[in-house]
Design a protein around this motif. Structure first.
Motif, PDB file in Angstrom:
ATOM      1  N   PHE A   1      -4.476   9.365   0.122  1.00  0.00           N
ATOM      2  CA  PHE A   1      -3.608   8.885   1.012  1.00  0.00           C
ATOM      3  C   PHE A   1      -2.317   8.940   0.526  1.00  0.00           C
ATOM      4  N   VAL A   2      -2.150   8.757  -0.783  1.00  0.00           N
ATOM      5  CA  VAL A   2      -0.920   8.712  -1.513  1.00  0.00           C
ATOM      6  C   VAL A   2      -0.143  10.347  -1.375  1.00  0.00           C
TER       7      VAL A   2
ATOM      8  N   GLN B   1     -12.812   0.697  -6.172  1.00  0.00           N
ATOM      9  CA  GLN B   1     -11.967   1.993  -5.660  1.00  0.00           C
ATOM     10  C   GLN B   1     -10.892   2.348  -6.470  1.00  0.00           C
ATOM     11  N   GLU B   2     -10.635   3.679  -6.652  1.00  0.00           N
ATOM     12  CA  GLU B   2      -9.493   4.100  -7.409  1.00  0.00           C
ATOM     13  C   GLU B   2      -8.276   3.941  -6.400  1.00  0.00           C
TER      14      GLU B   2
ATOM     15  N   ARG C   1       1.201  -3.004  -1.749  1.00  0.00           N
ATOM     16  CA  ARG C   1      -0.052  -2.904  -1.756  1.00  0.00           C
ATOM     17  C   ARG C   1      -0.282  -1.289  -2.264  1.00  0.00           C
ATOM     18  N   PRO C   2      -1.190  -1.317  -3.238  1.00  0.00           N
ATOM     19  CA  PRO C   2      -1.874   0.015  -3.804  1.00  0.00           C
ATOM     20  C   PRO C   2      -2.442   0.680  -2.683  1.00  0.00           C
TER      21      PRO C   2
ATOM     22  N   ARG D   1       2.505   5.737 -11.110  1.00  0.00           N
ATOM     23  CA  ARG D   1       1.754   6.791 -10.570  1.00  0.00           C
ATOM     24  C   ARG D   1       0.501   6.829 -11.252  1.00  0.00           C
ATOM     25  N   ARG D   2       0.112   5.933 -12.139  1.00  0.00           N
ATOM     26  CA  ARG D   2      -1.224   5.927 -12.646  1.00  0.00           C
ATOM     27  C   ARG D   2      -2.254   5.232 -11.716  1.00  0.00           C
ATOM     28  N   THR D   3      -3.462   5.932 -11.993  1.00  0.00           N
ATOM     29  CA  THR D   3      -4.543   5.158 -11.126  1.00  0.00           C
ATOM     30  C   THR D   3      -5.254   4.264 -12.010  1.00  0.00           C
TER      31      THR D   3
END
Length: 469
Positions: free
Chosen positions: A396-397, A320-321, A390-391, A327-329
């Protein structure tokens, strides 16, 4: 004026530390050579041990002055004392070993040296704690007081006064306020010390009241032009001056003062992991810990993979991304705990209690946090850390950064498998605001020992959680 007894108290601390170290020397010598607990050989006379232990004690005192161990610590927590004790005696012990090497004292007992160092750390910590608790008791009884004069009876000054009342163990008492707009603050003064004059009366108040130790400037930004005269007046009277900025509510609990192009700057968000040495230490630990965890947990991960295959169709791993450092995925790995669904459906939905998408085996995995184990591979790849915030998913971000103040600060460091918020029960269906508050505490107060504490708490009580849906 500032208490003249501070110098005397510092000298008293030095003598007490020296005495404590010499008593520890006697105890360590007795344990090693007379108690019968350890094997010993009398190859070096007692006087030699005494001389080198005295050298160690003097070195510890000198290093203590150098690292600020003997500066006033009324406003410091005891953890600061412990840190300084470890710092002072680690450096002193290294110096002693160097001197023994150059002095060719090869017959000094290594067991004695280890005992001496360990007992010094314990003895000084216990005695300093006893002293601190005794001082707290005296201050609560009204002794050993320091008096402060607050300039400004507005919101900032009143706020400081109220907070000071919550810390009687610090031994501070407010003498009163000086304010040019007395009539505007009369109704607000019901529970405060009185306004004893205007700002122009500062010099007179300080000269007539020599018990005042510190002046707290709590004036609004409009009064900035008066600061220079106020500071000059306080320095002329020999009184310490401290400034509470009118924008204090925008600052973190421990603001960091930096220097840029010769100008002092207030760093709004001091992140310990911005320092290269701290980043290297954390990354080294992450690699070592995750590699060992993967090796030790590989049989469990194999059983989990078999369990997933036997109980539901689909892949073993779920990718999952998530949004990570800077702020990098990145693609975060988990053991699949739900039935296979369209790729984008899980990116915009929360997992809820009794979620119909979960498999029976997946419910067990989520309850025990076993579904998180593949994230150790994310740690090895540098996308995550063992400990950190936790990422979250990009959807949601984007939503939370508009709704939750300071939400995006969590991306100043690598996300973690576990974190300070999770070990304090903030997991699953819990307050996002509270999670961010705990994440910010971790980011601003990171230390290697805090990471170890979080890992221990995770192992002890964090593996099974009622909110893990």
């Amino acid at each position: 004026m500032i208490r003249q007894s501070q110098r005397f108290l510092t000298q008293l601390y030095v003598l007490a530390d020296m005495l404590c170290m010499l008593l520890v020397f006697g105890a360590a010598y007795w344990i090693k050579f007379y108690s019968g607990l350890l094997v010993h050989y009398y190859t070096v006379p007692f006087v030699t041990y005494l001389v080198w232990s005295t050298v160690y004690a003097f070195a510890a005192v000198l290093i203590g002055f150098y690292v600020g161990f003997y500066t006033p610590k009324r406003r410091k927590r005891f953890s600061y004392d412990i840190l300084k004790i470890c710092q002072v005696h680690s450096l002193s012990f290294l110096l002693l070993l160097s001197l023994l090497f150059f002095g060719k004292e090869v017959h000094i007992s290594r067991e004695f040296l280890a005992l001496f160092l360990g007992m010094n750390l314990i003895g000084l910590t216990v005695y300093r704690f006893a002293v601190k608790q005794t001082l707290v008791w005296f201050r609560r009884k009204g002794f050993n007081k320091r008096f402060v004069l607050i300039l400004g009876a507005g919101k900032v000054g009143r706020n400081f006064h109220d907070k000071l009342l919550n810390y009687p163990d610090l031994g501070y008492e407010v003498y009163g306020f000086l304010d040019d707009y007395q009539s505007e603050h009369v109704e607000e003064q019901t529970h405060l010390r009185p306004i004893v004059g205007k700002l122009e009366d500062l010099e007179e108040v300080l000269s007539e009241n020599r018990t005042i130790d510190e002046v707290i400037i709590a004036l609004p930004l409009e009064a900035y032009s008066k600061y220079a005269d106020i500071i000059a007046t306080c320095e002329k009277a020999g009184v310490k001056t401290l400034i509470i900025p009118d924008y204090f509510d925008l600052l973190p609990a421990k603001p960091f003062f930096d220097n840029f192009a010769g100008m002092p700057l207030i760093n709004i968000r001091d992140v310990p992991l911005d320092e290269l040495s701290n980043r290297l230490a954390k990354r080294t630990f992450d690699i070592a810990f995750s590699a060992v965890a993967i090796v030790l947990l590989s049989p469990i991960m194999l059983l989990v993979a078999i369990g997933i295959k036997l109980t539901s169709p689909g892949p073993v791993l779920f990718r999952q991304e998530r949004v990570g450092f800077g702020r990098r995925t990145f693609q975060m790995y988990k053991f699949r705990s739900m039935r296979v669904a369209p790729d984008d459906s899980a990116d915009t939905r929360w997992t809820v209690k009794n979620d119909p998408r979960r498999t029976a085996f997946g419910t067990f995995l989520r309850r025990t946090s076993l579904d998180e184990l593949p994230q150790f591979f994310n740690v090895l790849m540098g996308q995550m850390s063992v400990v950190g915030p936790r990422p979250e998913r990009p959807f949601f971000v984007d939503r939370f950064k508009e709704e939750v103040p300071k939400y995006m600060i969590k991306h100043h460091i690598r996300p973690g498998i576990t974190g300070w918020a999770q070990t304090n029960g903030l997991r699953g269906d819990t307050s996002i605001q509270e999670r961010i508050r705990h994440d910010l505490f971790y980011i601003e107060n990171w230390s290697f020992f805090l990471d170890l504490k979080i890992i221990c708490k995770t192992v002890v009580k964090g593996l099974i959680h009622k909110n893990a849906y």
